[in-house]
Design a protein around this motif. Structure first.
Motif, PDB file in Angstrom:
ATOM      1  N   LYS A  99       8.583   2.287   8.482  1.00 40.29           N
ATOM      2  CA  LYS A  99       8.645   4.124   8.557  1.00 40.29           C
ATOM      3  C   LYS A  99       7.429   4.777   8.193  1.00 40.29           C
ATOM      4  N   LEU A 100       6.764   3.870   7.209  1.00 40.33           N
ATOM      5  CA  LEU A 100       5.731   4.391   6.976  1.00 40.33           C
ATOM      6  C   LEU A 100       4.335   4.051   7.179  1.00 40.33           C
ATOM      7  N   ALA A 101       4.599   2.889   8.524  1.00 40.67           N
ATOM      8  CA  ALA A 101       3.200   2.601   9.199  1.00 40.67           C
ATOM      9  C   ALA A 101       2.235   4.012   9.592  1.00 40.67           C
ATOM     10  N   GLY A 102       0.532   3.398   9.099  1.00 44.21           N
ATOM     11  CA  GLY A 102      -0.167   4.115   8.972  1.00 44.21           C
ATOM     12  C   GLY A 102      -0.185   5.323   8.398  1.00 44.21           C
ATOM     13  N   ARG A 103       1.056   5.575   7.610  1.00 45.20           N
ATOM     14  CA  ARG A 103       0.321   6.795   6.235  1.00 45.20           C
ATOM     15  C   ARG A 103       0.308   6.149   4.948  1.00 45.20           C
ATOM     16  N   VAL A 104       0.423   5.024   4.825  1.00 43.97           N
ATOM     17  CA  VAL A 104      -0.525   4.868   3.597  1.00 43.97           C
ATOM     18  C   VAL A 104      -1.730   4.175   3.056  1.00 43.97           C
ATOM     19  N   SER A 105      -1.900   4.430   1.797  1.00 45.01           N
ATOM     20  CA  SER A 105      -3.056   3.951   1.462  1.00 45.01           C
ATOM     21  C   SER A 105      -2.923   2.920   0.227  1.00 45.01           C
ATOM     22  N   PHE A 106      -3.515   2.206  -0.645  1.00 42.61           N
ATOM     23  CA  PHE A 106      -3.509   0.644  -0.677  1.00 42.61           C
ATOM     24  C   PHE A 106      -5.210   0.507  -1.481  1.00 42.61           C
ATOM     25  N   ILE A 107      -4.729   0.693  -3.235  1.00 40.99           N
ATOM     26  CA  ILE A 107      -6.026   0.395  -3.631  1.00 40.99           C
ATOM     27  C   ILE A 107      -6.875  -0.179  -4.039  1.00 40.99           C
ATOM     28  N   GLY A 108      -8.579  -0.263  -3.740  1.00 39.16           N
ATOM     29  CA  GLY A 108      -9.745  -0.652  -3.410  1.00 39.16           C
ATOM     30  C   GLY A 108      -9.994  -2.016  -4.131  1.00 39.16           C
ATOM     31  N   GLU A 109      -9.375  -2.502  -5.715  1.00 36.54           N
ATOM     32  CA  GLU A 109      -8.916  -2.902  -6.392  1.00 36.54           C
ATOM     33  C   GLU A 109      -7.795  -4.079  -5.723  1.00 36.54           C
ATOM     34  N   MET A 110      -8.824  -5.408  -6.497  1.00 35.22           N
ATOM     35  CA  MET A 110      -7.938  -7.402  -5.356  1.00 35.22           C
ATOM     36  C   MET A 110      -7.525  -7.080  -6.885  1.00 35.22           C
ATOM     37  N   ARG A 111      -6.897  -7.422  -8.340  1.00 38.96           N
ATOM     38  CA  ARG A 111      -5.839  -7.271  -9.146  1.00 38.96           C
ATOM     39  C   ARG A 111      -4.693  -6.384  -8.834  1.00 38.96           C
ATOM     40  N   GLU A 112      -5.338  -5.439  -8.832  1.00 34.27           N
ATOM     41  CA  GLU A 112      -4.359  -4.843  -8.559  1.00 34.27           C
ATOM     42  C   GLU A 112      -3.867  -4.414  -7.501  1.00 34.27           C
ATOM     43  N   ALA A 113      -4.861  -4.652  -6.058  1.00 34.53           N
ATOM     44  CA  ALA A 113      -3.526  -4.226  -4.866  1.00 34.53           C
ATOM     45  C   ALA A 113      -3.054  -5.631  -4.768  1.00 34.53           C
ATOM     46  N   VAL A 114      -3.414  -6.780  -5.078  1.00 39.14           N
ATOM     47  CA  VAL A 114      -2.828  -8.383  -4.829  1.00 39.14           C
ATOM     48  C   VAL A 114      -1.966  -7.809  -6.100  1.00 39.14           C
ATOM     49  N   GLY A 115      -1.917  -7.751  -7.379  1.00 39.48           N
ATOM     50  CA  GLY A 115      -0.705  -7.654  -7.916  1.00 39.48           C
ATOM     51  C   GLY A 115       0.587  -6.879  -7.999  1.00 39.48           C
ATOM     52  N   LEU A 116       0.095  -5.744  -7.291  1.00 41.84           N
ATOM     53  CA  LEU A 116       1.995  -5.006  -6.796  1.00 41.84           C
ATOM     54  C   LEU A 116       2.048  -5.750  -6.009  1.00 41.84           C
ATOM     55  N   THR A 117       1.770  -6.395  -4.817  1.00 43.71           N
ATOM     56  CA  THR A 117       1.896  -6.805  -3.709  1.00 43.71           C
ATOM     57  C   THR A 117       2.955  -7.965  -4.685  1.00 43.71           C
ATOM     58  N   MET A 118       1.960  -8.914  -5.360  1.00 40.84           N
ATOM     59  CA  MET A 118       2.789  -9.970  -6.013  1.00 40.84           C
ATOM     60  C   MET A 118       4.558  -9.584  -6.514  1.00 40.84           C
ATOM     61  N   LEU A 119       4.437  -7.980  -7.490  1.00 40.36           N
ATOM     62  CA  LEU A 119       5.016  -7.474  -7.685  1.00 40.36           C
ATOM     63  C   LEU A 119       6.803  -7.263  -6.659  1.00 40.36           C
ATOM     64  N   ALA A 120       6.184  -7.030  -5.650  1.00 40.08           N
ATOM     65  CA  ALA A 120       6.622  -7.022  -4.434  1.00 40.08           C
ATOM     66  C   ALA A 120       7.646  -8.666  -4.544  1.00 40.08           C
ATOM     67  N   ASN A 121       6.677  -9.154  -4.219  1.00 38.86           N
ATOM     68  CA  ASN A 121       7.481 -10.163  -3.545  1.00 38.86           C
ATOM     69  C   ASN A 121       8.008 -11.426  -4.725  1.00 38.86           C
ATOM     70  N   GLY A 122       8.148 -10.510  -6.350  1.00 40.39           N
ATOM     71  CA  GLY A 122       8.790 -10.969  -7.275  1.00 40.39           C
ATOM     72  C   GLY A 122       7.830 -12.133  -7.881  1.00 40.39           C
ATOM     73  N   ASP A 123       6.764 -11.842  -8.246  1.00 43.18           N
ATOM     74  CA  ASP A 123       5.666 -12.780  -8.796  1.00 43.18           C
ATOM     75  C   ASP A 123       5.215 -11.935  -9.805  1.00 43.18           C
ATOM     76  N   ASP A 124       4.763 -12.843 -10.736  1.00 44.05           N
ATOM     77  CA  ASP A 124       4.532 -12.324 -12.035  1.00 44.05           C
ATOM     78  C   ASP A 124       2.917 -12.474 -12.024  1.00 44.05           C
ATOM     79  N   PRO A 125       1.945 -10.921 -11.458  1.00 43.00           N
ATOM     80  CA  PRO A 125       0.869 -11.082 -12.041  1.00 43.00           C
ATOM     81  C   PRO A 125       0.271 -11.442 -13.261  1.00 43.00           C
ATOM     82  N   SER A 126       0.929 -11.321 -14.262  1.00 34.09           N
ATOM     83  CA  SER A 126       0.343 -11.750 -15.430  1.00 34.09           C
ATOM     84  C   SER A 126       0.392 -13.169 -16.156  1.00 34.09           C
ATOM     85  N   ALA A 127       0.760 -13.601 -14.373  1.00 37.01           N
ATOM     86  CA  ALA A 127       0.861 -15.375 -14.851  1.00 37.01           C
ATOM     87  C   ALA A 127       0.132 -15.616 -13.088  1.00 37.01           C
TER      88      ALA A 127
END
Length: 387
Positions: free
Chosen positions: A191-219
């Motif tokens: 429902k938010l398609a085309g209306r979101v932006s992601f941060i252009g920094e790998m550790r942060e964009a990937v890290g947040l998505t890891m959290l959404a996937n149930g994974d721990d970006p600190s490990a």
């Protein structure tokens, strides 16, 4: 909260990444991490000029500022350069040509982001902090003492920290989702398609998505990080993600281009001051904590003065003045109380600057990945995001 002394557009260089030159950050990492510098034997020279390289707009300005008060208190002249515009640029243009060849940088204190500090330490490019000259080291928030690459913070002292979470328009999100926006996973809602932006920094964009996937970006593992990047790539390829942004996420939220964005907390403090109808949250899954750290480059000629600078800015009263200006998270204990004493109660009660214990438990600092694997991930992220 008090109005920030600079308008938001002036902050575009705060964490600016290399985008216009055609070189990716990972390519520069590959060149910079290949050879360790040779440390020179240097005797601290006491009262000589202190040379500091820092990010723009990252210290208080005006009459009676921290630099002036340090010079008055110590008698040490300061050559302060607010010219550090990015970690990849720093690697390519400052650290590799000097430290990578066994030569000094010409600075006594520099302030790269934590992941670059880790690499500089691994390369032998840093001097230990003369802790005997920094009694205020005891004021360092213990959360920064446990970095696996520098336990006890013997080679670095954090300057400022931030949170990468979500900034959004609550009314627009409610209208599209039919419910409040609360999670990183919500950014992927069709429902938010085309209306979101992601941060252009790998550790942060990937890290947040890891959290959404149930994974721990600190490990972070290669498998979990790759799965997160795959998800990001699909979202961008299908135009679900409108853009990868840096500080300019705020402009897109203000003009309605974006309903929600991964966002840096310091910019969000200013944004929500300008637009109280917008919000910044630490999502239910958690958020990414990052920090920039003061370090002494190998061969620095005035390590004693560097230590006195570190000690001075770790006095809570001095650190509070800096926090009041930059509005990022101070790593110095006692700053919140000092802000109250300085008449900054609104800022002292800002939950973005002073997260409560429950929120702090949901903040993760990227780590745990082999540096070669991390470089490969950096390269792929740059390709996916078109950076």
């Amino acid at each position: 909260m008090p109005t920030h002394p600079r308008p938001l557009p002036d902050l575009l260089t705060r964490r600016r990444f290399l985008r216009a030159s055609g070189l990716t950050g990972a390519a520069l990492l590959a060149s910079a991490c290949g050879a360790a510098g040779v440390r020179r034997a240097v005797t601290p020279t006491g009262q000589d000029e202190l040379r500091v390289l820092n990010w723009e707009l990252y210290i208080d300005e005006g009459a009676g500022n921290t630099i002036e008060r340090f010079q008055q208190a110590t008698g040490i002249p300061v050559d302060y350069r607010p010219e550090y515009i990015g970690n990849y640029e720093g690697l390519a243009e400052i650290f590799e040509p000097t430290l990578g060849q066994g030569d000094p940088t010409g600075f006594d204190v520099v302030t790269p982001t934590y992941w670059l500090v880790q690499r500089m330490l691994a390369n032998g490019w840093l001097e230990p902090v003369p802790l005997e000259l920094v009694p205020n080291h005891v004021n360092l928030d213990p959360v920064y003492l446990g970095m696996p690459w520098d336990r006890g913070a013997r080679f670095h002292m954090p300057w400022q920290a931030g949170i990468t979470g979500i900034a959004f328009d609550p009314s627009a999100a409610q209208a599209l989702l039919g419910r409040p926006l609360q999670t990183v996973a919500d950014l992927y809602d069709p429902k938010l398609a085309g209306r979101v932006s992601f941060i252009g920094e790998m550790r942060e964009a990937v890290g947040l998505t890891m959290l959404a996937n149930g994974d721990d970006p600190s490990a972070a593992s290669v498998t979990a990080a790759t799965e997160a990047l795959d998800r990001i790539e699909r979202a961008y390829a299908t135009d679900h993600v409108a853009a990868f942004t840096f500080n300019e996420f705020a402009d897109g939220l203000k003009d309605g281009t974006y309903v929600a964005s991964m966002a840096w907390s310091g910019d969000a403090v200013i944004l929500t001051d300008e637009r109280p109808d917008l919000e910044f949250i630490v999502p239910a899954e958690g958020a990414i904590r990052w920090f920039d750290s003061m370090v002494i480059p190998a061969g620095a000629e005035n390590q004693a003065a560097a230590a006195r600078w570190m000690d001075f800015v770790y006095d809570p009263a001095n650190a509070a003045r800096i926090t009041s200006f930059v509005q990022y998270i101070s790593p110095v204990l006692g700053v919140q109380e000092q802000l109250v004493a300085q008449g900054e109660s609104t800022l002292a009660n800002n939950p973005i600057l002073f997260p409560d214990d429950e929120t702090a438990r949901r903040l993760f600092t990227w780590g745990g990945m082999d540096l070669d694997d991390e470089d490969a991930l950096d390269t792929r992220f740059a390709e996916v995001a078109g950076l």
